[in-house]
Design a protein around this motif. Sequence first.
Motif, PDB file in Angstrom:
ATOM      1  N   GLU A  66       0.836  -1.209   0.000  1.00 34.40           N
ATOM      2  CA  GLU A  66       0.000   0.000   0.000  1.00 34.40           C
ATOM      3  C   GLU A  66       0.865   1.252   0.000  1.00 34.40           C
ATOM      4  O   GLU A  66       0.586   2.209  -0.732  1.00 34.40           O
ATOM      5  CB  GLU A  66      -0.930  -0.001   1.214  1.00 34.40           C
ATOM      6  CG  GLU A  66      -2.020  -1.048   1.159  1.00 34.40           C
ATOM      7  CD  GLU A  66      -2.852  -1.091   2.439  1.00 34.40           C
ATOM      8  OE1 GLU A  66      -2.886  -0.086   3.179  1.00 34.40           O
ATOM      9  OE2 GLU A  66      -3.469  -2.141   2.683  1.00 34.40           O
ATOM     10  N   GLU A  69       2.590   1.611  -3.452  1.00 29.85           N
ATOM     11  CA  GLU A  69       1.632   2.080  -4.463  1.00 29.85           C
ATOM     12  C   GLU A  69       1.361   3.578  -4.295  1.00 29.85           C
ATOM     13  O   GLU A  69       1.309   4.323  -5.272  1.00 29.85           O
ATOM     14  CB  GLU A  69       0.342   1.274  -4.361  1.00 29.85           C
ATOM     15  CG  GLU A  69      -0.584   1.471  -5.534  1.00 29.85           C
ATOM     16  CD  GLU A  69      -1.771   0.521  -5.487  1.00 29.85           C
ATOM     17  OE1 GLU A  69      -2.910   1.040  -5.440  1.00 29.85           O
ATOM     18  OE2 GLU A  69      -1.577  -0.703  -5.504  1.00 29.85           O
ATOM     19  N   ARG A 143      -1.571  -0.595  -9.932  1.00 31.25           N
ATOM     20  CA  ARG A 143      -1.993  -1.490  -8.853  1.00 31.25           C
ATOM     21  C   ARG A 143      -0.908  -2.537  -8.624  1.00 31.25           C
ATOM     22  O   ARG A 143      -0.515  -3.247  -9.551  1.00 31.25           O
ATOM     23  CB  ARG A 143      -3.296  -2.196  -9.226  1.00 31.25           C
ATOM     24  CG  ARG A 143      -3.789  -3.215  -8.212  1.00 31.25           C
ATOM     25  CD  ARG A 143      -4.183  -2.646  -6.843  1.00 31.25           C
ATOM     26  NE  ARG A 143      -5.084  -1.524  -6.917  1.00 31.25           N
ATOM     27  CZ  ARG A 143      -6.410  -1.612  -6.922  1.00 31.25           C
ATOM     28  NH1 ARG A 143      -6.996  -2.777  -6.842  1.00 31.25           N
ATOM     29  NH2 ARG A 143      -7.142  -0.514  -6.997  1.00 31.25           N
ATOM     30  N   MET A 145      -0.033  -6.046  -7.390  1.00 28.78           N
ATOM     31  CA  MET A 145      -0.889  -7.229  -7.395  1.00 28.78           C
ATOM     32  C   MET A 145      -0.470  -8.294  -6.381  1.00 28.78           C
ATOM     33  O   MET A 145      -1.315  -8.890  -5.738  1.00 28.78           O
ATOM     34  CB  MET A 145      -0.906  -7.853  -8.794  1.00 28.78           C
ATOM     35  CG  MET A 145      -1.334  -6.896  -9.905  1.00 28.78           C
ATOM     36  SD  MET A 145      -3.024  -6.328  -9.772  1.00 28.78           S
ATOM     37  CE  MET A 145      -3.904  -7.800 -10.223  1.00 28.78           C
ATOM     38  N   ALA A 166       2.949  -6.125 -10.543  1.00 27.34           N
ATOM     39  CA  ALA A 166       2.031  -4.991 -10.613  1.00 27.34           C
ATOM     40  C   ALA A 166       1.526  -4.839 -12.043  1.00 27.34           C
ATOM     41  O   ALA A 166       2.012  -5.494 -12.968  1.00 27.34           O
ATOM     42  CB  ALA A 166       2.736  -3.718 -10.152  1.00 27.34           C
ATOM     43  N   SER A 168      -0.314  -1.504 -14.672  1.00 30.48           N
ATOM     44  CA  SER A 168      -0.642  -0.081 -14.793  1.00 30.48           C
ATOM     45  C   SER A 168      -1.306   0.167 -16.144  1.00 30.48           C
ATOM     46  O   SER A 168      -1.167  -0.633 -17.073  1.00 30.48           O
ATOM     47  CB  SER A 168       0.625   0.778 -14.657  1.00 30.48           C
ATOM     48  OG  SER A 168       1.542   0.449 -15.681  1.00 30.48           O
ATOM     49  N   LYS A 172      -7.761   5.171 -15.297  1.00 28.02           N
ATOM     50  CA  LYS A 172      -8.322   4.372 -14.203  1.00 28.02           C
ATOM     51  C   LYS A 172      -9.379   3.381 -14.701  1.00 28.02           C
ATOM     52  O   LYS A 172      -9.486   2.270 -14.192  1.00 28.02           O
ATOM     53  CB  LYS A 172      -8.909   5.286 -13.133  1.00 28.02           C
ATOM     54  CG  LYS A 172      -9.362   4.507 -11.895  1.00 28.02           C
ATOM     55  CD  LYS A 172      -9.774   5.422 -10.779  1.00 28.02           C
ATOM     56  CE  LYS A 172     -10.228   4.714  -9.530  1.00 28.02           C
ATOM     57  NZ  LYS A 172     -10.739   3.390  -9.635  1.00 28.02           N
ATOM     58  N   LEU A 175      -7.801   0.190 -15.809  1.00 33.05           N
ATOM     59  CA  LEU A 175      -7.370  -0.586 -14.649  1.00 33.05           C
ATOM     60  C   LEU A 175      -8.571  -1.265 -13.999  1.00 33.05           C
ATOM     61  O   LEU A 175      -8.532  -2.462 -13.707  1.00 33.05           O
ATOM     62  CB  LEU A 175      -6.643   0.299 -13.628  1.00 33.05           C
ATOM     63  CG  LEU A 175      -6.269  -0.388 -12.304  1.00 33.05           C
ATOM     64  CD1 LEU A 175      -5.319  -1.559 -12.522  1.00 33.05           C
ATOM     65  CD2 LEU A 175      -5.689   0.619 -11.326  1.00 33.05           C
ATOM     66  N   ASP A 176      -9.648  -0.513 -13.782  1.00 33.93           N
ATOM     67  CA  ASP A 176     -10.853  -1.076 -13.169  1.00 33.93           C
ATOM     68  C   ASP A 176     -11.410  -2.229 -14.004  1.00 33.93           C
ATOM     69  O   ASP A 176     -11.803  -3.270 -13.457  1.00 33.93           O
ATOM     70  CB  ASP A 176     -11.921   0.001 -12.971  1.00 33.93           C
ATOM     71  CG  ASP A 176     -11.538   1.014 -11.910  1.00 33.93           C
ATOM     72  OD1 ASP A 176     -10.634   0.723 -11.097  1.00 33.93           O
ATOM     73  OD2 ASP A 176     -12.142   2.101 -11.902  1.00 33.93           O
ATOM     74  N   LEU A 179      -9.130  -5.283 -13.504  1.00 31.43           N
ATOM     75  CA  LEU A 179      -9.334  -5.901 -12.191  1.00 31.43           C
ATOM     76  C   LEU A 179     -10.668  -6.651 -12.138  1.00 31.43           C
ATOM     77  O   LEU A 179     -10.758  -7.728 -11.540  1.00 31.43           O
ATOM     78  CB  LEU A 179      -9.257  -4.839 -11.085  1.00 31.43           C
ATOM     79  CG  LEU A 179      -7.891  -4.171 -10.920  1.00 31.43           C
ATOM     80  CD1 LEU A 179      -7.973  -3.037  -9.907  1.00 31.43           C
ATOM     81  CD2 LEU A 179      -6.812  -5.179 -10.544  1.00 31.43           C
TER      82      LEU A 179
END
Length: 191
Positions: A66, A69, A143, A145, A166, A168, A172, A175-176, A179
């Motif tokens: 965290e 990141e 993110r 991972m 990770a 990238s 966003k 990325l969303d 995921l």
Amino acid sequence: QDAQVELLTFDEDEGKRAFWHTASHVMAQAVLHLFPNVKCAIGPAIKDGFYYDFDVEKPFTPEDLEKIEAEMKKIVKQGIPLERFELPADQALELMKDDPYKVELIQEHSGKGETISFFKQGDFTDLCAGPHLASTGKIKAVRLMSIAGAYWRGSEKNKMLQRLYATSFPDKKQLDDYLFRIEEAKKRDHR
């Protein structure tokens, strides 16, 4: 007139590799900001993202991920330009003398009379052939991972390193979406 130029986008494999390779340098820079005694090994682009191997005194924790990141996001926000430069092997060895992994890689090329290429971004310099993005600011979403162990150069005779995986993306939403696809695939995995 003195160069060949090819424009690549994130939609192309080579564009993704340059994007993710740049993000791996951002990750290494972030790790060094937070853990200055870490030694950096290698950090290539791979399918769906990138990783970087680190020689650490104690293994990374989920809380460390965290923090890393968050530090990566700060570096991205700064939009630091990446600058390529070359050095003769003896000067390259002097520059990287405190990192045994980089020294080993330079020594492999020093007998061939090659110049050694580097990329610098702010306070971080890495041994690297490239290519890279022009700036860290192009990486809009990142993110971390997972964490894994990996032997240096894949040999169990060498030291075990910490590998951070990770990914990238340029925005966003991408990325969303990625995921979401990962989570959906897990739901359908019948193992």
